[in-house]
Design a protein around this motif. Structure first.
Motif: not given
Length: 68
Positions: A43-68
């Motif tokens: 989850l702490e990489n959410a900003g990085k993931v969002h940027e990758a989604l916007e630039s279309r460089t994210a893998p085909a499927k990307t999910v955020l993991s929330v710690a238990d």
């Protein structure tokens, strides 16, 4: 095939879209097409993931993991 999106045309040709989706699902079920495994990011990489989604460089499927 790297992706499939019919959201913008499904209402125009519903029978054709149903036929195409049925064919794709059958190919996945038979093991001819593989569904890619998701990239899991903490989850702490959410900003990085969002940027990758916007630039279309994210893998085909990307999910955020929330710690238990």
């Amino acid at each position: 095939m790297s992706g499939l999106s019919i959201g913008g045309v499904a209402h125009l040709r519903p029978a054709t879209c149903t036929e195409a989706l049925t064919a794709v699902i059958s190919l996945v079920a038979c093991g001819i097409l593989d569904e890619p495994l998701p990239a899991v990011e903490p989850l702490e990489n959410a900003g990085k993931v969002h940027e990758a989604l916007e630039s279309r460089t994210a893998p085909a499927k990307t999910v955020l993991s929330v710690a238990d």
